[in-house]
Design a protein around this motif. Structure first.
Motif, mmCIF file in Angstrom:
data_model
loop_
_atom_site.group_PDB
_atom_site.id
_atom_site.type_symbol
_atom_site.label_atom_id
_atom_site.label_comp_id
_atom_site.label_asym_id
_atom_site.label_seq_id
_atom_site.Cartn_x
_atom_site.Cartn_y
_atom_site.Cartn_z
ATOM 1 N N ASP A 213 40.581 32.183 41.489
ATOM 2 C CA ASP A 213 39.499 32.910 40.818
ATOM 3 C C ASP A 213 40.087 33.765 39.699
ATOM 4 N N HIS A 214 39.281 34.025 38.679
ATOM 5 C CA HIS A 214 39.699 34.954 37.622
ATOM 6 C C HIS A 214 38.523 35.852 37.227
ATOM 7 N N GLY A 215 37.786 36.310 38.244
ATOM 8 C CA GLY A 215 36.704 37.251 37.981
ATOM 9 C C GLY A 215 35.556 36.621 37.214
ATOM 10 N N VAL A 216 34.760 37.467 36.572
ATOM 11 C CA VAL A 216 33.568 36.960 35.901
ATOM 12 C C VAL A 216 33.830 36.645 34.434
ATOM 13 N N THR A 217 35.099 36.603 34.023
ATOM 14 C CA THR A 217 35.369 36.422 32.599
ATOM 15 C C THR A 217 35.290 34.975 32.115
ATOM 16 N N PRO A 218 35.680 33.955 32.902
ATOM 17 C CA PRO A 218 35.728 32.612 32.286
ATOM 18 C C PRO A 218 34.331 32.034 32.061
ATOM 19 N N ASP B 269 29.929 44.229 32.965
ATOM 20 C CA ASP B 269 30.188 44.072 34.394
ATOM 21 C C ASP B 269 31.306 45.013 34.835
ATOM 22 N N THR B 270 31.265 45.383 36.094
ATOM 23 C CA THR B 270 32.338 46.190 36.665
ATOM 24 C C THR B 270 32.767 45.558 37.989
ATOM 25 N N TYR B 271 33.865 46.061 38.534
ATOM 26 C CA TYR B 271 34.364 45.600 39.830
ATOM 27 C C TYR B 271 34.134 46.710 40.834
ATOM 28 N N ASP B 272 33.465 46.419 41.939
ATOM 29 C CA ASP B 272 33.245 47.456 42.949
ATOM 30 C C ASP B 272 33.743 47.022 44.331
ATOM 31 N N GLY B 273 34.748 46.157 44.332
ATOM 32 C CA GLY B 273 35.367 45.749 45.593
ATOM 33 C C GLY B 273 36.442 46.739 46.008
ATOM 34 N N PRO B 274 37.204 46.403 47.039
ATOM 35 C CA PRO B 274 38.239 47.324 47.536
ATOM 36 C C PRO B 274 39.305 47.619 46.478
ATOM 37 N N ALA B 275 39.836 48.836 46.509
ATOM 38 C CA ALA B 275 40.961 49.195 45.646
ATOM 39 C C ALA B 275 42.210 48.452 46.111
ATOM 40 N N ASN C 99 47.358 42.199 32.973
ATOM 41 C CA ASN C 99 48.567 42.006 33.795
ATOM 42 C C ASN C 99 48.356 42.290 35.287
ATOM 43 N N GLU C 100 47.105 42.388 35.735
ATOM 44 C CA GLU C 100 46.866 42.662 37.155
ATOM 45 C C GLU C 100 45.580 41.989 37.616
ATOM 46 N N ILE C 101 45.695 41.150 38.618
ATOM 47 C CA ILE C 101 44.551 40.459 39.198
ATOM 48 C C ILE C 101 44.494 40.823 40.676
ATOM 49 N N LEU C 102 43.384 41.446 41.092
ATOM 50 C CA LEU C 102 43.217 41.799 42.504
ATOM 51 C C LEU C 102 42.151 40.910 43.118
ATOM 52 N N LEU C 103 42.520 40.154 44.159
ATOM 53 C CA LEU C 103 41.557 39.338 44.895
ATOM 54 C C LEU C 103 41.175 40.125 46.143
ATOM 55 N N ARG C 104 39.941 40.622 46.164
ATOM 56 C CA ARG C 104 39.491 41.413 47.309
ATOM 57 C C ARG C 104 40.450 42.567 47.598
ATOM 58 N N GLY C 105 41.062 43.103 46.557
ATOM 59 C CA GLY C 105 41.947 44.259 46.691
ATOM 60 C C GLY C 105 43.421 43.902 46.779
ATOM 61 N N TRP D 35 26.195 45.447 35.874
ATOM 62 C CA TRP D 35 26.219 44.762 37.160
ATOM 63 C C TRP D 35 27.636 44.718 37.676
ATOM 64 N N ALA D 36 27.810 44.349 38.926
ATOM 65 C CA ALA D 36 29.127 44.473 39.552
ATOM 66 C C ALA D 36 29.453 43.254 40.394
ATOM 67 N N THR D 37 30.740 42.993 40.520
ATOM 68 C CA THR D 37 31.252 41.957 41.419
ATOM 69 C C THR D 37 32.272 42.601 42.335
ATOM 70 N N ASN D 38 32.347 42.137 43.581
ATOM 71 C CA ASN D 38 33.402 42.673 44.447
ATOM 72 C C ASN D 38 34.420 41.619 44.837
ATOM 73 N N LEU D 39 34.479 40.552 44.056
ATOM 74 C CA LEU D 39 35.392 39.457 44.395
ATOM 75 C C LEU D 39 36.786 39.678 43.827
ATOM 76 N N THR D 40 36.854 39.799 42.520
ATOM 77 C CA THR D 40 38.144 39.798 41.847
ATOM 78 C C THR D 40 38.118 40.800 40.705
ATOM 79 N N SER D 41 39.140 41.626 40.631
ATOM 80 C CA SER D 41 39.273 42.593 39.548
ATOM 81 C C SER D 41 40.294 42.079 38.540
ATOM 82 N N ILE D 42 39.892 42.084 37.261
ATOM 83 C CA ILE D 42 40.783 41.601 36.205
ATOM 84 C C ILE D 42 41.116 42.759 35.269
ATOM 85 N N LYS D 43 42.397 43.160 35.275
ATOM 86 C CA LYS D 43 42.875 44.107 34.263
ATOM 87 C C LYS D 43 44.075 43.479 33.580
#
Lengths: 275, 275, 275, 275
Positions: A73-78, A260-266, B25-31, B15-23
């Motif tokens: 997965d690569h988030g909601v960007t692709p 869009d934002t990410y609101d999953g676990p840190a 150089n950093e990809i978080l899958l469920r944290g 809106w928000a997603t809690n699956l994957t965070s994209i920054k």
């Protein structure tokens, strides 16, 4: 136009598959009873077995899993994910959303893996004709940088200045001793590219498409199999986004990819297992 | 028709997603950092993490892999596979063939898993209202056999009189102590159905759709996630058939599903690993 | 699970189609030589012939064309169009983009036509049991307004307070004397709904899905054919957006549906022909 | 890899479409009010307007219709139709079946139109450099026949020795005075090919893909628009087959393309209208 038997005349030719044998109460995958494989083989290993025909070595199996996980997965960007979400918001089925997402892998999205493999094949052919790897890489890079205003396939990323997936995959391939000529040539290209930073205006590190291209090459996978792996690995991500869309959002919403934002676990540490 | 923000007016809602965070150089899958997961987690476990949000226990992870492996391919017999091959023979891309195959999962093909889950949910609700499981199962089967000339969802198979995948999956769930109420009720239904053999004219054993429905229920997976797993697990099979079609066969051939043979390896033992 | 002939055993049953006959040098569409139809029949009439089996009367043919034209495009606002554009931006083929767009017609998008037809069928059944149309319409509307916070299918639009396409289609059906019970009941529903403006908080005029449902009903088209017409009519729009995306925009762009404008020609009169 | 604005940062760029303007209660297609077009313009003409931007002349409009009718269906023989039917037999939606069928147009199926256009463009460039058309055609044919064991794109058909659709389309273009350089060069190629009958072993008449390529060229349509027209014209056929499959056949049947028959009406004359 290839000749073809006319329909309606009973003229279809006998044909064969070597993937899976189906008999009443018996399913053989590449010769192995499917029920014997269940519980004894991971999904990543079974994918390798199905596509290549043999059970992978433990190292290759672990690299397969790492590769499939890297692209999950690569988030909601692709755009592929946005295609899947735009289908899901209409109340369509998850399979319809997944199919639309799969179609959203064109030459500019995931296509780098195939194009980078072609580049690596060309480079390794130069090497096998006696040209030192450093020179071959420099020649290819010189040509590519001159002719195009886009980075060579497998290098650079629209979000990342260092692609953490690429770095980890190549490191794993090294640890597992599956990094051979393809990975070496990929690094040679990266080195040659770094001399052109002034010209390209930004660093162009190896991206995940490039790393997958090289690692698949070193694993001996044909390039069209490497291409199929990208699709296989991203389908869970497409399904997850379609499911989230239908669970969390109102139907027929305007899906804007800029708010869009990410609101999953840190960030949290991976529970200790294999290192 | 749900209200919707008009396009062109800058009115899209956050809106928000809690699956994957994209920054960068950093990809978080469920944290979890995706590069940390690579090499430490199998693809089946990562699919569970992505869809459910937490790392599976080792037992659940192994069951996930077994379930995904069980459905990875079923030869050239399913219409979904024939759809993928008919697309592949035109020279279309592998992703186009895979997408067409994914669309070939309708209510009659793979839909049993969802329908069986609904049946199990209904049965377990009866039980929780105080009716003994045997009676609840008999009641449901009586109703289904009377009203339909088709088997209850999750039972019977057009090829197999015993579905080897179903048997193995339920046995694994038992060994791994993940078989709870859903699996028990599925067996109760099978037992009640066996009394009707004279009526149904043939044995109706648990099929793989039924086993997956029950095991997913006992793993706590929502029914729509179980449905998505079928698609995820079959995509490698669809890709393998599309690749084989383009590698072995002439383009634009008439693909007759009645004159095919298997020419892969004969049955061979699984190389020793986990038992 | 319906019984099925096993593959590989030569057991496929003979089957028949009544759409098109293919012999060497001769193609019959519903009995007419395809080359005889070419130049003598419009595309809309040919679609009717193919789906229904007979050549339409001139009135029905003209109504078919009007219906197909009415749904040909709705700008960049629908999720189906955004799905097609997100696929096109990756450099994928026009057919891949069109297929993704077609998948973006779910229950909430285009599904109103089918749902409205069901509502009209229910209403007309009430009428044929002796209930006056006005009463039948009021009863249905009372039930729908009480039970749902969404408008009845076929009424209201997220952009338009009056849907110009619906108005024109119903007027044409009237002029061409193809407006019968379905159109009348649709108007009766609109009238009954207008009494609830206070409740619904906004006017809920007939939308294009509702008008198509009624007109198809009055033309005698089965509901699933009416549903298929929506797809057929929108495919040119999906193709046009995919082509424009690849011609005008940079690949892999972020497609935001809230910052688009229209830069085509300003309003101009239709060149004089049929009125 | 083209640079792209990052998601989540509000950075999407303004963009424009010139196809359709959507304002409350007003829809402009290429500047014309959509409701004004309804009833005044055939579907074929509206497709031209949408794709090209201007209302076609009556001759061009009639040729558009003829072209769209010519490709509307080809029975159960094409792999695209078989893909649609294999999806439909699983109980999937008509839109899913249509999407799968659309994906079944690859380079070997419908791709001839694009390839033939490229060939015609090459030939006409030779002519414009002063080479007589006959010589240019002979040169191209000599090269193609020598290098390939497949016919040049646009010539030959697996069923037909004379393609009745191609003959009629070119005749209509001639009558309507829309046959210019492209059609002439196509005929020149056919003539040059006929000298090679001994070599090719069979006559290679112009097929419908070739005729469409030439007529679109003479109408001034860009080649990618001509390609899109094939998809648009065949969608009704795909929908008709999916509907027939679900109406006439048992679900999950084995669809063998070698045991089908036609049981529609026998040949009948087209009801008198335009000649």
């Amino acid at each position: 136009m290839a000749p073809r038997n006319p329909g309606g005349s009973g003229g279809a030719k006998q044909w064969a598959t070597n993937l899976t044998s189906i008999k009443p109460n018996e399913i053989l995958l590449r010769g192995y009873r499917l029920d014997d494989l269940m519980g004894r083989m991971g999904f990543g290993e079974a994918i390798y077995l199905l596509l290549i025909g043999e059970v992978p070595t433990p190292s290759v199996g672990r690299l397969m899993d790492a590769m499939l996980v890297s692209f999950i997965d690569h988030g909601v960007t692709p755009p592929s994910t946005l295609a899947a979400r735009n289908v899901a918001t209409t109340g369509a089925s998850i399979r319809g959303a997944v199919a639309a997402g799969v179609l959203g892998f064109g030459p500019h999205h995931g296509g780098d893996a195939l194009a980078c493999r072609t580049l690596l094949d060309e480079g390794l052919q130069l090497c096998s004709s006696g040209i030192p790897m450093t020179d071959a890489a420099r020649n290819l890079v010189d040509r590519l940088v001159k002719c195009n205003d886009i980075p060579p396939p497998g290098f650079g990323h629209r979000f990342h200045t260092i692609d953490p997936r690429a770095k980890r995959l190549l490191q794993l391939a090294h640890e597992l001793e599956v990094d051979h000529a393809y990975s070496q040539f990929l690094r040679a290209l990266e080195h040659a590219l770094s001399k052109h930073d002034a010209l390209t205006g930004r660093p162009l590190p190896i991206n995940i498409d490039g790393a997958i291209a090289a690692v698949c090459g070193d694993m001996g996978l044909p390039s069209e199999v490497a291409d199929a792996l990208l699709i296989i690995s991203r389908v869970p991500g497409l399904a997850a986004h379609a499911l989230e869309e239908q669970r969390r959002e109102a139907p027929m919403r305007v899906i804007s990819p800029t708010v869009d934002t990410y609101d999953g676990p840190a960030e949290r540490p991976v529970p200790g297992r294999r290192k």
